[in-house]
Design an enzyme around this catalytic site. Structure first.
Site, PDB file in Angstrom:
ATOM      1  N   GLY A  10       0.808  -1.212   0.000  1.00 46.87           N
ATOM      2  CA  GLY A  10       0.000   0.000   0.000  1.00 46.87           C
ATOM      3  C   GLY A  10       0.840   1.260   0.000  1.00 46.87           C
ATOM      4  N   MET A  11       0.161   2.402  -0.070  1.00 47.49           N
ATOM      5  CA  MET A  11       0.845   3.691  -0.146  1.00 47.49           C
ATOM      6  C   MET A  11       1.803   3.905   1.021  1.00 47.49           C
ATOM      7  SD  MET A  11      -0.846   7.512  -0.432  1.00 47.49           S
ATOM      8  CE  MET A  11      -1.896   7.269   1.012  1.00 47.49           C
ATOM      9  N   ALA A  60      -4.708  -2.995   6.329  1.00 47.53           N
ATOM     10  CA  ALA A  60      -5.986  -2.505   6.859  1.00 47.53           C
ATOM     11  C   ALA A  60      -7.077  -2.598   5.808  1.00 47.53           C
ATOM     12  CB  ALA A  60      -5.847  -1.050   7.316  1.00 47.53           C
ATOM     13  N   TYR A  61      -8.297  -2.660   6.287  1.00 45.49           N
ATOM     14  CA  TYR A  61      -9.500  -2.480   5.458  1.00 45.49           C
ATOM     15  C   TYR A  61      -9.802  -0.994   5.515  1.00 45.49           C
ATOM     16  CZ  TYR A  61     -14.376  -3.269   3.906  1.00 45.49           C
ATOM     17  OH  TYR A  61     -15.578  -3.273   3.234  1.00 45.49           O
ATOM     18  N   TYR A 126     -16.182   1.716  10.008  1.00 42.75           N
ATOM     19  CA  TYR A 126     -14.733   1.746   9.834  1.00 42.75           C
ATOM     20  C   TYR A 126     -14.050   2.195  11.129  1.00 42.75           C
ATOM     21  CZ  TYR A 126     -10.193   3.561   8.285  1.00 42.75           C
ATOM     22  OH  TYR A 126      -8.861   3.852   8.170  1.00 42.75           O
ATOM     23  N   LYS A 130     -11.428   0.011  13.511  1.00 43.96           N
ATOM     24  CA  LYS A 130     -10.062   0.481  13.771  1.00 43.96           C
ATOM     25  C   LYS A 130      -9.819   0.648  15.270  1.00 43.96           C
ATOM     26  CE  LYS A 130      -7.234   1.379  11.283  1.00 43.96           C
ATOM     27  NZ  LYS A 130      -6.134   0.512  10.778  1.00 43.96           N
TER      28      LYS A 130
END
Length: 292
Positions: A10-11, A60-61, A126, A130
């Site tokens: 990911g980023m 992560a989602y 979300y 988290k």
């Protein structure tokens, strides 16, 4: 130190691997295809195989709207996954840095940024998932873990708001952008540096919750205007609008600026101002091209 980075495709994960590599660290990056953190046996095997001193969980989602109707899956990735990582770290005497989000707060503060010890009150699926991950990590690995909350990330890799604004500037005469959500635009490379700085300090005297965002505040509208200005375009082509113009399944925080006091407590300098980071980041994002 040996580092193991999950979510390395990911980023932010890519930036963390790049930053640690630049510093000459021993780092292994595992993307989702190499490690599914929702499989406890795979997590335990990865930690056992690579024997890291420190794990950084960037997996992560992150589909905020989809989580409203897919909370069980989001909880599996954002809650159960971090718990499995923390348990594996505890079993192999490793430390853990876990990435979280401003969505753990209700977004209703107005007078000052949220301090690290402000009571969480997520308003979205979300955010709830988290927060579950935060609590799992701190419960399973007390004294040897850190939760880093970040927000409004943009970077060289992947899709993000700044890259989208660069593309739209070339295609649209005018652009309507939300001006009633305020937060902290944050370059993912700055967060990667924070992670690399915190890692060696993580332990009994430096653990718990930290906020990893760039300093200052802006709305999405103000950020878009700054991007246009840096591109040499007329910022007045960006027009303010309200969140009501872009209805979403998950409500966005109206205010999600985060305070950074804990960094100074452990001897690290305060975060730099978001405009300074954007000025440095934008040429690199443009050089990378429209997609990454």
């Amino acid at each position: 130190m040996r580092w193991l980075i999950t979510g390395a495709g990911g980023m932010l994960g890519r930036d963390v691997v790049d930053e640690l590599t630049r510093r000459g660290e021993d780092v292994v990056g595992l993307d989702r295809s190499a490690l599914d953190i929702t499989r406890p046996e795979a997590v335990a095997a990865a930690v056992r195989e690579h024997r890291p001193d420190l794990v950084v969980n960037c997996a992560a989602y992150t589909a905020v709207d989809d989580a409203e109707t897919d909370e069980a899956r989001a909880l599996e990735i954002n809650g159960a996954g971090p718990r499995a990582l923390a348990r594996a770290c505890a079993a192999h005497d490793a430390r853990l840095i876990h990435l979280s989000t401003d969505y753990v707060f209700d977004g209703e503060a107005r007078t000052a940024p949220y301090p690290e010890n402000h009571p969480p009150a997520p308003r979205t699926a979300y955010g709830r998932t988290k927060l579950a991950g935060e609590r799992a990590v701190l419960e399973e690995l007390p004294g040897a873990s850190a939760v880093l909350r970040t927000a409004w990330l943009y970077g060289v890799h992947g899709t993000n708001f700044v890259r989208t604004m660069i593309g739209l500037e070339a295609r649209r005469d005018t652009l309507d952008v939300v001006d009633d959500q305020r937060g902290q635009p944050t370059w993912s490379a700055d967060v990667a540096e924070r992670i690399a700085d915190l890692g060696p300090r993580l332990g009994p005297d430096a653990h718990g919750v930290f906020h990893a965002t760039d300093a200052g505040e802006a709305t999405w509208y103000e950020l878009a205007r700054e991007v246009f200005s840096l591109l040499g375009a007329d910022p007045d082509r960006v027009r303010p609008t309200s969140s009501a113009a872009f209805p979403r399944p998950a409500p966005r925080p109206a205010y999600s600026a985060l305070a950074h006091d804990r960094w100074q407590e452990i001897g690290l300098p305060p975060a730099r101002e978001w405009r300074s980071a954007l000025h440095e980041a934008l040429p690199r994002i443009r050089k990378e091209g429209p997609t990454s």
